[in-house]
Enzyme design. Structure first.
Site, PDB file in Angstrom:
ATOM      1  N   HIS A 109      80.423 114.975  16.207  1.00  0.00           N
ATOM      2  CA  HIS A 109      79.070 115.422  16.546  1.00  0.00           C
ATOM      3  C   HIS A 109      79.036 116.810  17.177  1.00  0.00           C
ATOM      4  O   HIS A 109      78.027 117.201  17.733  1.00  0.00           O
ATOM      5  CB  HIS A 109      78.401 114.432  17.514  1.00  0.00           C
ATOM      6  CG  HIS A 109      77.943 113.172  16.864  1.00  0.00           C
ATOM      7  ND1 HIS A 109      78.766 112.377  16.110  1.00  0.00           N
ATOM      8  CD2 HIS A 109      76.721 112.565  16.841  1.00  0.00           C
ATOM      9  CE1 HIS A 109      78.083 111.336  15.662  1.00  0.00           C
ATOM     10  NE2 HIS A 109      76.851 111.421  16.084  1.00  0.00           N
ATOM     11  N   GLU A 139      70.679 112.320   4.647  1.00  0.00           N
ATOM     12  CA  GLU A 139      70.646 113.785   4.638  1.00  0.00           C
ATOM     13  C   GLU A 139      70.712 114.384   3.242  1.00  0.00           C
ATOM     14  O   GLU A 139      70.014 115.348   2.941  1.00  0.00           O
ATOM     15  CB  GLU A 139      71.779 114.358   5.506  1.00  0.00           C
ATOM     16  CG  GLU A 139      71.511 114.300   7.006  1.00  0.00           C
ATOM     17  CD  GLU A 139      71.862 112.967   7.643  1.00  0.00           C
ATOM     18  OE1 GLU A 139      72.389 112.087   6.929  1.00  0.00           O
ATOM     19  OE2 GLU A 139      71.619 112.805   8.853  1.00  0.00           O
TER      20      GLU A 139
END
Lengths: 327, 361
Positions: free
Chosen positions: A130, A61
């Site tokens: 998450h 990322e």
């Protein structure tokens, strides 16, 4: 003419239309190309646009978020997909230091026309790492804009505007909404950033929400109507710019306000909206604003605990009853 | 297998030696200009005319000058916070850099960036950046864009390469490694230029990174061409860097170079340099890249003492005038506070406008 399509299709239509319109727009992220999108948002786009414009990345990322920002410095208009905004945390330096501040630090030389988009908030028993709601983490940074679409119509209209915006836009979708169907016009349309809309009309109390929790707000408003309490449900649509004028206009009419925000209560969007409502509507309020948030705990896995933790309809009903002294 | 080449001062200077006196004199002048700029910056800092952090490039001049000489003006350049030299070597006028450091409106970033943020869009100088390693993901984005423009937009072959500089400290940041991996996977035309000045702040390279004795080892895992170059000799820098640059341009494959250099001053102005010995500093000062190149120019190119003196004088004058200009440049008016936050006008934000240097150039 309208069609009924899923939220995910609306997102794809927005990206595809903008990519047809402007060659500088490209899509990059994990599994966006050959996998056809981890959540099928980009299904078919590789076929249409080819591997130069729909680009798979490794799980990296920091690398690909920063790549997008560098490409935007050069005049391209990247769409960077985070499979989940939860994973944007590892790219925080790039998305918070380099994207929103570059124009300022460079004395106006380098605008960053980029969209970061992906799922935000609880996906359903995904556990704490998450299930991030990043709006309260990120929205405080000047230089970025933040949109949080409610339905397919907004997903498309807001995303098209975000892609055309010359500033970094953090676009917060929801895994839980991707399959929700809605009516979308055949013809092109755009929704400006910074313009709230009314999802339900009622004069007794204003409920302000953003994104997925609006469904809980509407559920609550329905239940409250049966008790004789009619609510305005205001969808902020974007968090930055925040359309406080529309929110205040509603509160001035109802004199009561509940703010619903799926992030944690402390130093949150909900706290910000409440503070601004108090500033703008001090003389109009017949009670202080009440906030409904996710509970101040990490997101649990167990189904019943997670449901209890989220800002559900029951909590919103209780808040409206309390704020209107109906409880 | 990636090939490792080594550029050393002792090797024949095959490429730089073929360049004209005129070209080499511009290198010498650029190095003198950077040195003078940095010396005067330190003085201005001590006199409190410059605030914040100040990281000077003294001792490393051959690196920026030798590498940028091997690139074209269209090749993007991006670096970390020790960035004045890269902007100057790229041709940004000293007065705009100095005004930036003094927080004046005339600065290259209108006084909003400071010493660590030298930007010059017209010269493809994509900044100085403050967070160690954070410019590397941006660097691969610049390289991605050059390739994208060729492949998708123009159908052309501009074959631009991106020069992405970082210090040895960045070798231990994930952002560099993610960038190297992505550059390899996406075949991006970028050269990762490690300016190894021996210390990440006060930590000797070997204390912070593996394989410090041969940093080209870092390139092996990514399958890059690499070179280790003597950064105290501008001609060696050019000779070592040029073949790598040409290959990168030709193949659109990333490469990695380690350029061994030494910063004569501290990490920043507040650094007492307790982590290294005076003896070591003196050893490197004896290798001063400017003195070394000056000697070469005198011995091999017939640059006379008078000519050298004239060059020094002109550099001093240029920096003196830059300081004077910077000091006369106004402080940004308070309305600047809300300009350049967003490109558009809404709420308290006032849109954006570029720096003065671009009005005039």
């Amino acid at each position: 003419m309208t069609r009924t399509i899923e939220y995910r299709d609306a997102l794809r239509e927005a990206m595809s239309e903008e990519m047809r319109r402007d060659q500088r727009v490209f899509l990059m992220g994990e599994e966006v190309a050959e996998y056809q999108g981890a959540y099928k948002v980009s299904r078919g786009m590789l076929d249409e646009f080819g591997p130069h414009r729909v680009i798979d990345t490794p799980i990296s990322e920091t690398g690909f978020a920063g790549l997008g920002i560098g490409a935007a410095m050069s005049g391209l208009r990247p769409i960077i997909e985070f499979m989940s905004w939860s994973f944007s945390l590892v790219a925080a330096d790039q998305i918070l230091n380099n994207a929103p501040k570059m124009l300022y630090m460079s004395g106006g030389q380098f605008p960053i026309p980029i969209v970061f988009r992906g799922n935000n908030g609880a996906g359903g028993q995904l556990g704490s790492t998450h299930s991030w709601c990043v709006e309260s983490l990120y929205a405080g940074v000047p230089g970025l804009k933040m949109a949080i679409p409610f339905d397919a119509y907004d997903a498309k209209g807001l995303l098209k505007t975000a892609i055309r915006d010359d500033n970094p836009v953090f676009f917060l979708e929801s895994e839980r909404l991707l399959g929700i169907k809605g009516e979308v016009p055949e013809e092109e349309y755009l929704i400006p950033l910074g313009q709230a809309t009314l999802r339900r009309r009622g004069d007794d109390c204003t409920i302000v929400g953003f994104g997925r929790p609006l469904y809980f707000c509407l559920e609550a408003a329905e239940a409250l109507a049966r008790e004789g309490i009619e609510c305005d449900v205001v969808d902020g649509r974007t968090i930055r710019p925040l359309d406080i004028d529309s929110i205040a206009e509603s509160v001035r009419r109802t004199n009561y306000c509940v703010v619903v925000d799926q992030s944690w209560p402390f130093a949150s969007i909900g706290a910000e909206v409440a503070a601004q409502v108090h500033e703008h509507c001090f003389d109009d309020l017949d009670n202080h604003v009440i906030r409904v948030h996710s509970d101040d705990v990490p997101a649990p896995y167990a189904y019943n605990l997670e449901q209890e933790m989220l800002p559900n309809a029951r909590k919103i009903v209780e808040a409206v009853r309390a704020v209107t002294y109906a409880g | 297998m990636p090939m490792t080449t080594t550029g050393r001062a002792t090797e024949p200077r095959s490429l730089a030696a073929k360049l004209s006196n005129e070209t080499l004199c511009t290198w010498l002048r650029d190095m003198l200009l950077i040195r003078e700029f940095e010396v005067r910056s330190m003085q201005a800092y001590q006199n409190k005319k410059i605030g914040g952090f100040l990281h000077v490039y003294i001792g490393q001049e051959a690196v920026a000058v030798g590498t940028i000489a091997a690139a074209t003006a269209r090749d993007p350049v991006i670096t970390a916070y020790r960035d004045h030299a890269h902007a100057l070597a790229r041709g940004t006028e000293a007065r705009y850099c100095m005004a930036e450091m003094m927080g004046r409106l005339g600065g290259c970033a209108k006084g909003k960036g400071g010493s660590m943020h030298m930007f010059d869009r017209r010269r493809n100088m994509f900044g100085g950046h403050g967070i160690v390693g954070a410019q590397c993901p941006l660097g691969i984005g610049l390289a991605f864009a050059t390739k994208y423009e060729d492949e998708v937009i123009d159908g052309g072959a501009s074959r631009r390469i991106t020069l992405c500089y970082f210090g040895d400290g960045a070798l231990n940041q994930g952002s560099l490694h993610e960038s190297m991996n992505l550059a390899g996977v996406l075949n991006l035309p970028i050269i990762f230029i490690c300016e190894n000045n021996g210390y990440s702040m006060g930590t000797a390279t070997a204390r912070g990174t593996t394989m410090a004795e041969d940093l080209t080892a870092k390139a092996v895992g990514y399958g890059f061409e690499s070179a280790s170059i003597d950064g105290m000799d501008v001609m060696a820098v050019y000779d070592g860097f040029m073949p790598i640059a040409e290959q990168c341009r030709e193949t659109s494959r990333p490469a990695f170079v380690e350029i061994r250099t030494y910063r004569f001053k501290g990490h920043s102005m507040s650094d007492p340099r307790k982590y290294r010995t005076k003896d070591e500093e003196q050893r490197y000062q004896a290798m001063d890249p400017i003195e070394r190149f000056t000697k070469y120019m005198a011995a091999e190119r017939g640059v006379t003492e008078d000519e050298h003196e004239a060059m020094t004088r002109s550099v001093r004058k240029e920096i003196r005038e830059a300081i004077r200009w910077a000091e006369k440049s106004p402080h940004p008016e308070l309305g600047e506070l809300y300009r350049d936050v967003y490109t558009d006008i809404w709420g308290p934000y006032r849109g954006t406008s570029g720096p003065e240097m671009h009005d005039k150039s």
